[in-house]
Write a protein that holds these residues in place. Structure first.
Motif, PDB file in Angstrom:
ATOM      1  N   THR A  55       5.322   1.260  -4.625  1.00 34.60           N
ATOM      2  CA  THR A  55       6.166   1.306  -3.419  1.00 34.60           C
ATOM      3  C   THR A  55       5.389   0.875  -2.176  1.00 34.60           C
ATOM      4  OG1 THR A  55       5.648   3.629  -2.884  1.00 34.60           O
ATOM      5  CG2 THR A  55       7.502   3.220  -4.390  1.00 34.60           C
ATOM      6  N   LEU A  56       4.052   0.945  -2.249  1.00 37.54           N
ATOM      7  CA  LEU A  56       3.222   0.510  -1.126  1.00 37.54           C
ATOM      8  C   LEU A  56       2.774  -0.938  -1.272  1.00 37.54           C
ATOM      9  CD1 LEU A  56       1.023   3.731  -0.701  1.00 37.54           C
ATOM     10  CD2 LEU A  56       2.972   3.016   0.703  1.00 37.54           C
ATOM     11  N   GLY A  57       3.302  -1.630  -2.300  1.00 36.46           N
ATOM     12  CA  GLY A  57       3.045  -3.056  -2.451  1.00 36.46           C
ATOM     13  C   GLY A  57       2.026  -3.440  -3.503  1.00 36.46           C
ATOM     14  N   ALA A  58       1.566  -2.511  -4.331  1.00 35.21           N
ATOM     15  CA  ALA A  58       0.555  -2.832  -5.340  1.00 35.21           C
ATOM     16  C   ALA A  58       1.174  -3.527  -6.541  1.00 35.21           C
ATOM     17  CB  ALA A  58      -0.159  -1.558  -5.793  1.00 35.21           C
ATOM     18  N   SER A  59       0.467  -4.550  -7.063  1.00 28.93           N
ATOM     19  CA  SER A  59       0.878  -5.227  -8.297  1.00 28.93           C
ATOM     20  C   SER A  59       0.346  -4.455  -9.497  1.00 28.93           C
ATOM     21  CB  SER A  59       0.321  -6.644  -8.317  1.00 28.93           C
ATOM     22  OG  SER A  59      -1.098  -6.612  -8.368  1.00 28.93           O
ATOM     23  N   ALA A  60       0.727  -4.914 -10.708  1.00 32.50           N
ATOM     24  CA  ALA A  60       0.238  -4.260 -11.922  1.00 32.50           C
ATOM     25  C   ALA A  60      -1.278  -4.363 -12.034  1.00 32.50           C
ATOM     26  CB  ALA A  60       0.898  -4.879 -13.152  1.00 32.50           C
ATOM     27  N   VAL A  61      -1.838  -5.547 -11.677  1.00 32.32           N
ATOM     28  CA  VAL A  61      -3.292  -5.710 -11.727  1.00 32.32           C
ATOM     29  C   VAL A  61      -3.954  -4.775 -10.726  1.00 32.32           C
ATOM     30  CG1 VAL A  61      -5.197  -7.318 -11.392  1.00 32.32           C
ATOM     31  CG2 VAL A  61      -3.097  -8.099 -12.482  1.00 32.32           C
ATOM     32  N   MET A  62      -3.371  -4.679  -9.526  1.00 30.21           N
ATOM     33  CA  MET A  62      -3.928  -3.803  -8.493  1.00 30.21           C
ATOM     34  C   MET A  62      -3.873  -2.342  -8.929  1.00 30.21           C
ATOM     35  SD  MET A  62      -4.953  -3.879  -5.066  1.00 30.21           S
ATOM     36  CE  MET A  62      -4.375  -5.441  -4.595  1.00 30.21           C
ATOM     37  N   VAL A  63      -2.764  -1.927  -9.533  1.00 30.40           N
ATOM     38  CA  VAL A  63      -2.652  -0.540 -10.007  1.00 30.40           C
ATOM     39  C   VAL A  63      -3.691  -0.271 -11.089  1.00 30.40           C
ATOM     40  CG1 VAL A  63      -1.183   1.107 -11.241  1.00 30.40           C
ATOM     41  CG2 VAL A  63      -0.228  -0.259  -9.377  1.00 30.40           C
ATOM     42  N   GLY A  64      -3.823  -1.238 -12.019  1.00 30.25           N
ATOM     43  CA  GLY A  64      -4.825  -1.076 -13.072  1.00 30.25           C
ATOM     44  C   GLY A  64      -6.219  -0.969 -12.501  1.00 30.25           C
ATOM     45  N   PHE A  65      -6.502  -1.768 -11.475  1.00 35.81           N
ATOM     46  CA  PHE A  65      -7.836  -1.748 -10.861  1.00 35.81           C
ATOM     47  C   PHE A  65      -8.074  -0.444 -10.096  1.00 35.81           C
ATOM     48  CE2 PHE A  65     -10.629  -2.681  -7.216  1.00 35.81           C
ATOM     49  CZ  PHE A  65     -11.783  -3.013  -7.902  1.00 35.81           C
ATOM     50  N   ILE A  66      -7.094  -0.037  -9.271  1.00 33.02           N
ATOM     51  CA  ILE A  66      -7.275   1.174  -8.449  1.00 33.02           C
ATOM     52  C   ILE A  66      -7.418   2.407  -9.333  1.00 33.02           C
ATOM     53  CG2 ILE A  66      -6.147   2.720  -6.784  1.00 33.02           C
ATOM     54  CD1 ILE A  66      -4.856   0.158  -5.584  1.00 33.02           C
ATOM     55  N   THR A  67      -6.521   2.539 -10.301  1.00 33.23           N
ATOM     56  CA  THR A  67      -6.617   3.711 -11.177  1.00 33.23           C
ATOM     57  C   THR A  67      -7.867   3.633 -12.048  1.00 33.23           C
ATOM     58  OG1 THR A  67      -5.136   2.638 -12.793  1.00 33.23           O
ATOM     59  CG2 THR A  67      -4.134   4.140 -11.198  1.00 33.23           C
ATOM     60  N   GLY A  68      -8.253   2.412 -12.428  1.00 34.97           N
ATOM     61  CA  GLY A  68      -9.495   2.249 -13.187  1.00 34.97           C
ATOM     62  C   GLY A  68     -10.716   2.614 -12.357  1.00 34.97           C
ATOM     63  N   VAL A  69     -10.730   2.210 -11.086  1.00 39.22           N
ATOM     64  CA  VAL A  69     -11.826   2.592 -10.198  1.00 39.22           C
ATOM     65  C   VAL A  69     -11.869   4.108 -10.052  1.00 39.22           C
ATOM     66  CG1 VAL A  69     -12.619   2.556  -7.798  1.00 39.22           C
ATOM     67  CG2 VAL A  69     -11.940   0.437  -8.909  1.00 39.22           C
ATOM     68  N   GLY A  70     -10.694   4.712  -9.912  1.00 40.34           N
ATOM     69  CA  GLY A  70     -10.645   6.167  -9.809  1.00 40.34           C
ATOM     70  C   GLY A  70     -11.263   6.844 -11.020  1.00 40.34           C
ATOM     71  N   GLU A  71     -10.881   6.383 -12.217  1.00 35.68           N
ATOM     72  CA  GLU A  71     -11.448   6.980 -13.433  1.00 35.68           C
ATOM     73  C   GLU A  71     -12.942   6.693 -13.534  1.00 35.68           C
ATOM     74  OE1 GLU A  71      -9.874   9.094 -15.064  1.00 35.68           O
ATOM     75  OE2 GLU A  71      -7.915   8.694 -14.175  1.00 35.68           O
ATOM     76  N   ALA A  72     -13.355   5.494 -13.112  1.00 32.40           N
ATOM     77  CA  ALA A  72     -14.773   5.163 -13.156  1.00 32.40           C
ATOM     78  C   ALA A  72     -15.566   6.047 -12.199  1.00 32.40           C
ATOM     79  CB  ALA A  72     -14.985   3.684 -12.806  1.00 32.40           C
ATOM     80  N   VAL A  73     -15.027   6.275 -11.003  1.00 29.68           N
ATOM     81  CA  VAL A  73     -15.694   7.166 -10.042  1.00 29.68           C
ATOM     82  C   VAL A  73     -15.832   8.564 -10.644  1.00 29.68           C
ATOM     83  CG1 VAL A  73     -15.340   8.396  -7.858  1.00 29.68           C
ATOM     84  CG2 VAL A  73     -15.107   5.911  -7.949  1.00 29.68           C
ATOM     85  N   ALA A  74     -14.752   9.037 -11.269  1.00 24.99           N
ATOM     86  CA  ALA A  74     -14.771  10.376 -11.867  1.00 24.99           C
ATOM     87  C   ALA A  74     -15.802  10.481 -12.976  1.00 24.99           C
ATOM     88  CB  ALA A  74     -13.387  10.723 -12.422  1.00 24.99           C
TER      89      ALA A  74
END
Length: 425
Positions: A55-74
């Protein structure tokens, strides 16, 4: 004695004089309640992260990257927080600080006005998990010395996942009533309860490391233990065994083909497979399946060792055919399959690390292991997001290929004997 050894010995001697009011099982169950409350918060949020970012404008690749970065940080930052826990022995302060980060960051998502703000809060929440988890898991591993590590981590994971079941359902209700903002905002309540619960648990079990020696802190045994001085950790660190590194490699390959739920939920949102309020319900189904799978795989690990983890590979391979379908029935089935695979990874994998590394380096072992795990998940989730957008068939082939490769990597573990259950240390 070195300057490092003196404070460590003083800290441990002080811990030996403190009295644990819960035994190992009481400790595991109580920590499970803490994790359950925290899971209501962050799993409730993760259930809608993909659609919310869309809803904030993220594409599927962007969602995969952001959530992937989140899991990587964790996971990756535990390279630092794991050794920090080993070096300082400040297990409780690190654990409490990590839970506090999550409890604050998630409700603030209700106020995020842009994609970058929401992304920063998602990553901050995951950073809190990186801070607390090595310290928490080290404390749980001490209780597992008596209970059986597969059993201890499975019980904790099952309670943990019960919160992951409630959180998405609560968020779903709030979205149906008012929208995403209320869905995030209501999570401030269980967040505050989680902080209160973990602070209270610290008062009841100030020295969980005594469980390793069977000193639960009750009765005559506790009184005798009050005069025991626990020896300081050795200044020279033993290297981590080869089996640990090979096991970490197997896990990395298997997670390389495992999608984050953010990409799955993004698919459900943009393709209108399900109504927005139902998307977090699918995540609740996943968490219910994860809890059941954790209990089963934990018991299996105590009986046959790492070989029980192999069932996660075909489950992961089935995800693209179910969760990325346009059929609601297949999507619901995919939610259960994805959750079961996750539950196996998050319970059995954690239990095994404690049996593969020396006790004095458990925090470091957890940190390294989860860093490898997280980097693989980040890379894989980004690739999966890209393949979802460009080639659904390629996504299926990629997932199957990674699981076959993981099976091949696992074979030397069986030959080395690491696939057999280890005695509790």
């Amino acid at each position: 004695m070195s300057s490092f050894g003196q404070p460590a010995q003083a800290e441990q001697a002080t811990a030996a004089r403190r009295r644990n009011r819960f035994g190992p099982m009481g400790f595991v169950l109580s920590f499970g309640v803490v994790s359950m409350l925290a899971d209501v918060v962050y799993e409730g949020a993760r259930a809608i992260t993909g659609p919310y970012l869309a809803t904030l404008g993220a594409s599927a690749v962007m969602v995969g990257f952001i959530t992937g970065v989140g899991e990587a940080v964790a996971l990756v930052l535990r390279l630092g927080t794991g050794p920090l826990a080993d070096r300082t022995r400040k297990y409780w302060p690190l654990t409490i600080a990590g839970y506090a980060m999550t409890a604050v960051a998630v409700p603030l998502l209700a106020l995020a006005g842009s994609l970058w703000q929401a992304s920063a809060l998602v990553i901050t929440e995951r950073f809190g998990k990186a801070v607390r988890t090595p310290a928490r898991d080290t404390m749980l591993s001490h209780a597992g010395a008596t209970l059986g590590r597969g059993r201890a981590f499975a019980i904790h994971e099952a309670l943990d996942q019960s919160g992951a079941l409630v959180g998405p359902l609560l968020v779903s209700l709030m979205i149906a009533v008012s929208g995403y903002q209320l869905g995030f905002g209501v999570l401030a309540i269980p967040g505050a309860l989680a902080i209160a619960a973990v602070v209270l648990l610290r008062r009841f079990v100030p020295a969980p490391e005594r469980f390793d020696a069977g000193l639960a802190g009750n009765g005559e045994l506790a009184n005798a233990a009050a005069h025991v001085t626990v020896p300081a950790a050795p200044a020279v660190r033993t290297p981590l065994p080869a089996r640990f590194w090979w096991y970490s490699g197997f896990t990395a390959v298997s997670m390389f083909g495992f999608s984050t739920f953010g990409v799955i939920s993004h698919h459900l949102e943009v393709e209108k497979v399900l109504a927005p309020a139902l998307i977090p319900v699918t995540y609740a189904v996943s968490m219910g399946a994860a809890a059941l799978a954790a209990l089963a795989s934990g018991a299996l690990y105590d009986r046959i060792g790492l070989r029980g983890l192999l069932v996660a590979l075909p489950l992961t391979a089935a995800v693209p055919f179910l969760s990325f379908s346009d059929s609601p029935a297949l999507v619901w089935a995919g939610a259960a399959v994805w959750g079961a695979a996750l539950g196996i990874h998050e319970s059995t994998l954690r239990a095994a690390v404690a049996d593969l590394v020396p006790a004095a380096r458990r925090g470091t072992g957890y940190g390294i292991f989860t860093a490898v795990y997280g980097l693989a998940w980040l890379a894989g989730s980004t690739i999966i997001g890209a393949l979802y957008a460009s080639s659904p068939a390629g996504l299926a082939v990629f997932t199957i290929a990674t699981q076959v490769a993981a099976l091949l990597v696992f074979i030397p573990l069986l030959r080395s004997g690491a696939g057999r259950p280890a005695a509790s240390a």
